[in-house]
Design a protein around this motif. Sequence first.
Motif, short mmCIF file in Angstrom:
data_model
loop_
_atom_site.label_atom_id
_atom_site.label_comp_id
_atom_site.label_asym_id
_atom_site.label_seq_id
_atom_site.Cartn_x
_atom_site.Cartn_y
_atom_site.Cartn_z
N LEU A 316 -3.97 97.50 -9.58
CA LEU A 316 -5.06 96.54 -9.74
C LEU A 316 -4.80 95.31 -8.87
N ALA A 317 -3.55 94.88 -8.83
CA ALA A 317 -3.20 93.73 -8.01
C ALA A 317 -3.50 93.98 -6.53
N LYS A 318 -3.17 95.18 -6.06
CA LYS A 318 -3.42 95.50 -4.65
C LYS A 318 -4.92 95.62 -4.37
N ALA A 319 -5.68 96.09 -5.35
CA ALA A 319 -7.13 96.16 -5.16
C ALA A 319 -7.71 94.77 -4.98
N PRO A 347 -1.81 85.67 -11.91
CA PRO A 347 -0.54 86.36 -12.22
C PRO A 347 -0.58 87.86 -11.92
N VAL A 348 -1.76 88.47 -12.02
CA VAL A 348 -1.89 89.89 -11.67
C VAL A 348 -1.82 90.05 -10.16
N ILE A 349 -2.58 89.25 -9.43
CA ILE A 349 -2.60 89.36 -7.96
C ILE A 349 -1.21 89.10 -7.38
N ALA A 350 -0.45 88.25 -8.04
CA ALA A 350 0.89 87.93 -7.55
C ALA A 350 1.80 89.15 -7.53
N LEU A 351 1.49 90.15 -8.35
CA LEU A 351 2.31 91.36 -8.37
C LEU A 351 2.29 92.06 -7.01
#
Length: 360
Positions: A316-319, A347-351
């Motif tokens: 999801l982060a990469k999407a 915080p999700v995108i940071a993954l």
Amino acid sequence: MALFSRRNKSDSDDASADRPDSTIEPGEQPVDPAGPSDATPAAQQAPAAPTVGISMSSFRGVGAGPENPSAPPLSARPSARQPGPMEAPEAPETVQGLRDNALLGIALAEIKDQPEPAQLLNVARQLLQGHVFLRVKGDARALLAEGKDLPLAVANRGDEQLVLAYSGGMALRASVEADGDHDTSAMGQPVMALLQHVLGGSYAGIVLDPASGDNRAVLPKALLERMVAEVDPELRIKTALCETRDETTASTIVDAMVAEAPMWIAVAQTEEGGPVGVAESRSAGGERYLEVFTHPLELLALGRGDQPLPVKPLQLAKALAGDAELTGVLIDPAGPWIRLTRDELAPVIALAAEDTAPTS
């Protein structure tokens, strides 16, 4: 201390055994005391377990471009049911100290005559929101104080037993009024505790609001097994969605997402032989939100024909990182739902950045 009691069918009736509820009458309630037969309506049978026939490699992973770069994203198609409200309605307290499960009550209220499979799926998804009421023979507090198991009301279907559960106090009172047995107590229980009790015993399923006319439903064990197998045992996101919203709601959900609470996306083939698309919703202003679901039932209840596909936080982060025009995500469009923006999802995108960071 055990909250539930179980018995073998050969055990005699006593004060600590599950008891049949006399509100289940032959030919009147959805539980047939004669057992299943060819004449049993299809809507009362367990819906076929949903399958996911599309692998991640079919569309090169969430966030990766399709094989045909010119193929547009898959916009969410019209649903068979109208989306529910963004927030759960305020639940009344029809039994002192216990609030009704308003979302489950609303889902049951949609049933008219024999329940349609889609209606049962809607009931099943809303059952996963919060708690249910159980009916106990005698004084539940006194029994617990004495260290005794609680004799729950059950319905008989041939050689099978189904546990009775209620969306609220009024539905439970209807059973009491129907059979006149006032030596009974109401007890609220988290839904996961009930499901684990049913699946851990020899029960054939659950009957919800059995004395509420058309507004009742039977969920067979096969469906309950699928519900539990694919649910977050802590119901972290679902709980946040059905509680009163405040300034911490978004961060609570994002924290659960990062901690790998189960999530799904909706995928479908745009045309025969064409690329596989991932469903997204668009606001009136053209903002794009990737649709995310807390359970496959949340997608299947929409009746759009999409397939649920599990998605990990890093995917999801990469999407999100790979498509700057995505405004955010829309979680559980059937309701209660929430839109989360890119800022809230930081915080999700940071993954994604952490995954590509060089290691020393």
